[in-house]
Design an enzyme around this catalytic site. Structure first.
Site, mmCIF file in Angstrom:
data_model
loop_
_atom_site.group_PDB
_atom_site.id
_atom_site.type_symbol
_atom_site.label_atom_id
_atom_site.label_comp_id
_atom_site.label_asym_id
_atom_site.label_seq_id
_atom_site.Cartn_x
_atom_site.Cartn_y
_atom_site.Cartn_z
ATOM 1 N N ILE A 1 -12.372 -4.748 8.667
ATOM 2 C CA ILE A 1 -11.435 -3.619 8.523
ATOM 3 C C ILE A 1 -11.912 -2.635 7.445
ATOM 4 O O ILE A 1 -11.247 -2.446 6.417
ATOM 5 C CB ILE A 1 -10.008 -4.135 8.207
ATOM 6 C CG1 ILE A 1 -10.036 -5.229 7.104
ATOM 7 C CG2 ILE A 1 -9.334 -4.664 9.471
ATOM 8 C CD1 ILE A 1 -8.656 -5.589 6.564
ATOM 9 N N SER B 1 -12.197 4.166 5.350
ATOM 10 C CA SER B 1 -12.844 5.422 4.997
ATOM 11 C C SER B 1 -11.907 6.577 5.284
ATOM 12 O O SER B 1 -11.257 6.603 6.328
ATOM 13 C CB SER B 1 -14.149 5.651 5.768
ATOM 14 O OG SER B 1 -14.716 6.885 5.339
ATOM 15 N N VAL B 2 -11.852 7.520 4.351
ATOM 16 C CA VAL B 2 -11.082 8.742 4.604
ATOM 17 C C VAL B 2 -12.005 9.890 5.002
ATOM 18 O O VAL B 2 -11.541 11.010 5.206
ATOM 19 C CB VAL B 2 -10.241 9.151 3.370
ATOM 20 C CG1 VAL B 2 -9.122 8.138 3.134
ATOM 21 C CG2 VAL B 2 -11.099 9.303 2.129
ATOM 22 N N TYR C 1 0.841 -1.218 0.000
ATOM 23 C CA TYR C 1 0.000 0.000 0.000
ATOM 24 C C TYR C 1 0.872 1.262 0.000
ATOM 25 O O TYR C 1 0.371 2.362 -0.154
ATOM 26 C CB TYR C 1 -0.923 0.047 1.224
ATOM 27 C CG TYR C 1 -1.912 -1.095 1.359
ATOM 28 C CD1 TYR C 1 -2.128 -2.008 0.335
ATOM 29 C CD2 TYR C 1 -2.653 -1.249 2.525
ATOM 30 C CE1 TYR C 1 -3.024 -3.054 0.483
ATOM 31 C CE2 TYR C 1 -3.562 -2.286 2.677
ATOM 32 C CZ TYR C 1 -3.730 -3.187 1.652
ATOM 33 O OH TYR C 1 -4.631 -4.220 1.801
ATOM 34 N N LEU D 1 -17.462 -3.705 2.971
ATOM 35 C CA LEU D 1 -18.638 -2.989 2.454
ATOM 36 C C LEU D 1 -18.806 -3.233 0.957
ATOM 37 O O LEU D 1 -19.585 -2.551 0.292
ATOM 38 C CB LEU D 1 -18.477 -1.480 2.706
ATOM 39 C CG LEU D 1 -18.227 -1.075 4.164
ATOM 40 C CD1 LEU D 1 -17.923 0.422 4.269
ATOM 41 C CD2 LEU D 1 -19.455 -1.431 5.022
ATOM 42 N N ASN E 1 -18.547 4.074 11.219
ATOM 43 C CA ASN E 1 -18.219 2.685 10.867
ATOM 44 C C ASN E 1 -17.785 1.844 12.068
ATOM 45 O O ASN E 1 -17.810 0.615 11.989
ATOM 46 C CB ASN E 1 -17.112 2.639 9.808
ATOM 47 C CG ASN E 1 -17.598 3.012 8.414
ATOM 48 O OD1 ASN E 1 -18.796 3.173 8.193
ATOM 49 N ND2 ASN E 1 -16.676 3.148 7.488
ATOM 50 N N ARG F 1 -17.845 9.186 8.269
ATOM 51 C CA ARG F 1 -18.040 7.750 7.981
ATOM 52 C C ARG F 1 -17.090 6.894 8.826
ATOM 53 O O ARG F 1 -17.460 5.829 9.315
ATOM 54 C CB ARG F 1 -17.821 7.473 6.492
ATOM 55 C CG ARG F 1 -18.875 8.144 5.629
ATOM 56 C CD ARG F 1 -18.972 7.500 4.256
ATOM 57 N NE ARG F 1 -17.933 7.940 3.356
ATOM 58 C CZ ARG F 1 -18.090 8.858 2.415
ATOM 59 N NH1 ARG F 1 -19.262 9.467 2.275
ATOM 60 N NH2 ARG F 1 -17.103 9.190 1.610
HETATM 61 N N1 LIG Z 1 -5.717 -8.600 1.830
HETATM 62 C C1 LIG Z 1 -6.145 -8.090 0.677
HETATM 63 O O1 LIG Z 1 -5.845 -8.582 -0.407
HETATM 64 C C2 LIG Z 1 -7.024 -6.897 0.708
HETATM 65 C C3 LIG Z 1 -7.165 -6.191 1.877
HETATM 66 N N2 LIG Z 1 -7.969 -5.068 1.929
HETATM 67 C C4 LIG Z 1 -8.060 -4.366 3.220
HETATM 68 O O2 LIG Z 1 -9.431 -4.156 3.543
HETATM 69 C C5 LIG Z 1 -9.661 -2.758 3.721
HETATM 70 C C6 LIG Z 1 -11.078 -2.372 3.351
HETATM 71 O O3 LIG Z 1 -11.387 -2.805 2.044
HETATM 72 P P1 LIG Z 1 -11.652 -1.807 0.820
HETATM 73 O O4 LIG Z 1 -11.355 -2.556 -0.411
HETATM 74 O O5 LIG Z 1 -10.936 -0.552 1.078
HETATM 75 O O6 LIG Z 1 -13.215 -1.621 0.803
HETATM 76 P P2 LIG Z 1 -14.419 -1.280 1.840
HETATM 77 O O7 LIG Z 1 -15.421 -2.345 1.667
HETATM 78 O O8 LIG Z 1 -13.883 -0.970 3.176
HETATM 79 O O9 LIG Z 1 -15.029 0.020 1.181
HETATM 80 C C7 LIG Z 1 -14.338 1.238 1.114
HETATM 81 C C8 LIG Z 1 -15.154 2.185 0.230
HETATM 82 O O10 LIG Z 1 -16.412 2.443 0.844
HETATM 83 C C9 LIG Z 1 -16.525 3.842 1.136
HETATM 84 N N3 LIG Z 1 -17.140 3.950 2.461
HETATM 85 C C10 LIG Z 1 -16.582 3.604 3.644
HETATM 86 N N4 LIG Z 1 -17.456 3.809 4.647
HETATM 87 C C11 LIG Z 1 -18.585 4.279 4.086
HETATM 88 C C12 LIG Z 1 -19.840 4.676 4.631
HETATM 89 N N5 LIG Z 1 -20.078 4.624 5.929
HETATM 90 N N6 LIG Z 1 -20.788 5.120 3.757
HETATM 91 C C13 LIG Z 1 -20.532 5.173 2.428
HETATM 92 N N7 LIG Z 1 -19.362 4.812 1.858
HETATM 93 C C14 LIG Z 1 -18.384 4.358 2.691
HETATM 94 C C15 LIG Z 1 -15.124 4.384 1.095
HETATM 95 O O11 LIG Z 1 -15.111 5.738 0.700
HETATM 96 P P3 LIG Z 1 -14.527 6.932 1.650
HETATM 97 O O12 LIG Z 1 -13.113 6.559 1.962
HETATM 98 O O13 LIG Z 1 -14.644 8.146 0.797
HETATM 99 O O14 LIG Z 1 -15.409 6.959 2.859
HETATM 100 C C16 LIG Z 1 -14.474 3.500 0.036
HETATM 101 O O15 LIG Z 1 -14.817 3.967 -1.253
HETATM 102 C C17 LIG Z 1 -8.586 -2.110 2.851
HETATM 103 O O16 LIG Z 1 -8.402 -0.749 3.149
HETATM 104 C C18 LIG Z 1 -7.410 -2.986 3.161
HETATM 105 O O17 LIG Z 1 -6.853 -2.643 4.420
HETATM 106 C C19 LIG Z 1 -8.688 -4.678 0.829
HETATM 107 C C20 LIG Z 1 -8.569 -5.341 -0.370
HETATM 108 C C21 LIG Z 1 -7.716 -6.502 -0.530
HETATM 109 O O1 LIG Z 2 -5.828 -4.227 -1.327
HETATM 110 C C1 LIG Z 2 -5.131 -5.226 -1.238
HETATM 111 O O2 LIG Z 2 -4.662 -5.586 -0.167
HETATM 112 C C2 LIG Z 2 -4.831 -6.032 -2.445
HETATM 113 O O3 LIG Z 2 -4.062 -6.930 -2.397
HETATM 114 C C3 LIG Z 2 -5.490 -5.793 -3.715
HETATM 115 O O4 LIG Z 2 -6.560 -5.000 -3.717
HETATM 116 C C4 LIG Z 2 -4.457 -5.531 -4.787
HETATM 117 O O5 LIG Z 2 -3.531 -4.582 -4.364
HETATM 118 C C5 LIG Z 2 -5.064 -5.204 -6.071
HETATM 119 O O6 LIG Z 2 -5.482 -4.116 -6.269
HETATM 120 C C6 LIG Z 2 -5.119 -6.299 -7.059
HETATM 121 O O7 LIG Z 2 -5.857 -5.980 -8.151
#
Ligand SMILES: NC(=O)C1=CN([C@@H]2O[C@H](COP(=O)(O)OP(=O)(O)OC[C@H]3O[C@@H](n4cnc5c(N)ncnc54)[C@H](OP(=O)(O)O)[C@@H]3O)[C@@H](O)[C@H]2O)C=CC1
Ligand SMILES: O=C(O)C(=O)[C@@H](O)[C@H](O)C(=O)CO
Length: 283
Positions: free
Chosen positions: A232, A235-236, A54, A194, A244, A240
């Site tokens: 986990i 949100s930035v 990341y 989400l 959350n 939210r």
């Molecule tokens: N191990 C792996 O391969 C992976 C791990 N991850 C981990 O999981 C975490 C979360 O997954 P992620 O893919 O980010 O997706 P999420 O399911 O957490 O969704 C994030 C999105 O939802 C929006 N959002 C968050 N809260 C709200 C709310 N209350 N209402 C409306 N919209 C909301 C955010 O926008 P905004 O920021 O503008 O609020 C963002 O666009 C990642 O950050 C990472 O740490 C994710 C993908 C792969």
């Molecule tokens: O977010 C993570 O932790 C991931 O591994 C993936 O979302 C990865 O980085 C990706 O975007 C693969 O298409």
């Protein structure tokens, strides 16, 4: 603000405890991560999920230092980049993450993806076992491991992973992988909980949220919590971010949990762990 004491701890298979709700920082730019994590800590989060891939571990570390909290009050997870798999390279990558985060000990270190085409995850796990034995990581685990990857690790190595972090949200629940994970005594951690926002507009989710006067995100996250998953959300947005983690003043009925369970529709958003082989180095 939610008091951190309101957020239940999950006890991992080695006795280490992790707050059930954490903040994910995927796609948060490094220079915005410190503020995001500081706001999360102010909102009651005590668990942060980052990854070497990341490119924001330094921002997480800056927030830890600025917070004034003791290091042992915040649970930090990071992950090994796919391109760093292998025994020696994993040990070196861990040192790099430790330096970026500016921590002595990582609470949870994950193999980010199995990358079966490289066939290095067993050798990589041996390095993780050394880090665990040395006390450099309090717990070690995997991410995106399918049942066949878990089975091989269990058969060929010594330490059972503490966690399998996998994609789980209402429209993609991976029940077989969740079941295989739990059957091995491994905690299920839901990423993209989400559905990256895509599951928030579902009418069934809205109905549950309306019944409790909460947001759709709170309804989904409460469903995860009641389904015994670590979760986990990212949100930035400060509002939210705060809502959350505000999940402990209401409870879904069994029918409401079942209504969200029924949304499972194989709608994977991320890569397929059976084939994903990206290196996670900037191109
Ligand atoms: N191990 C792996 O391969 C992976 C791990 N991850 C981990 O999981 C975490 C979360 O997954 P992620 O893919 O980010 O997706 P999420 O399911 O957490 O969704 C994030 C999105 O939802 C929006 N959002 C968050 N809260 C709200 C709310 N209350 N209402 C409306 N919209 C909301 C955010 O926008 P905004 O920021 O503008 O609020 C963002 O666009 C990642 O950050 C990472 O740490 C994710 C993908 C792969
Ligand atoms: O977010 C993570 O932790 C991931 O591994 C993936 O979302 C990865 O980085 C990706 O975007 C693969 O298409």
């Amino acid at each position: 603000m939610v008091s951190p004491a309101q957020v239940p701890d999950v006890v991992l298979n080695n006795g280490v405890t992790v707050p059930q709700v954490g903040l994910g920082v995927f796609k948060v730019p490094d220079d915005a991560t410190q503020q995001n994590v500081e706001q999360a800590l102010e909102s009651g989060y005590r668990h942060i999920d980052t990854a070497a891939g990341y490119y924001n571990e330094a921002g997480v570390g800056a927030a830890l230092r600025a917070s004034g909290l003791r290091r042992d009050e915040i649970f930090v997870t990071t992950k090994l980049r796919n391109g760093d798999q292998g025994y020696e390279s994993a040990l070196q990558a861990f040192e790099d993450s430790r330096e970026e985060l500016d921590v002595e000990v990582v609470d949870l270190y994950l193999v980010h993806w199995p990358v079966p085409s490289k066939d290095l995850y067993v050798e990589t796990w041996r390095a993780f076992e050394k880090l665990y034995a040395d006390g450099a990581a309090r717990a070690i685990g995997v991410s995106n491991f399918l049942p066949e990857h878990l089975a091989r690790l269990l058969a060929e190595t010594d330490v059972v992973p503490a966690v399998n972090q996998i994609e789980v949200h209402p429209t993609y629940q991976q029940r077989a992988t969740q079941a295989a994970t739990r059957a091995a005594g491994i905690a299920v951690e839901a990423y993209s909980p989400l559905g990256r926002g895509a599951d928030l507009d579902h009418p069934a989710v809205a109905a549950v949220a309306d019944a409790h006067g909460v947001t759709p995100a709170q309804a989904i996250l409460r469903w995860h919590v009641q389904s015994d998953r670590i979760v986990i959300p990212k949100s930035v947005d400060p509002e939210r971010l705060a809502t959350n983690i505000d999940l402990f003043g209401f409870e879904l009925s069994p029918d409401e949990v079942a209504a969200i369970d029924a949304l499972d529709s194989d709608a994977r958003l991320g890569s397929d762990p059976a084939t994903a082989a990206f290196s996670q180095y900037p191109s």
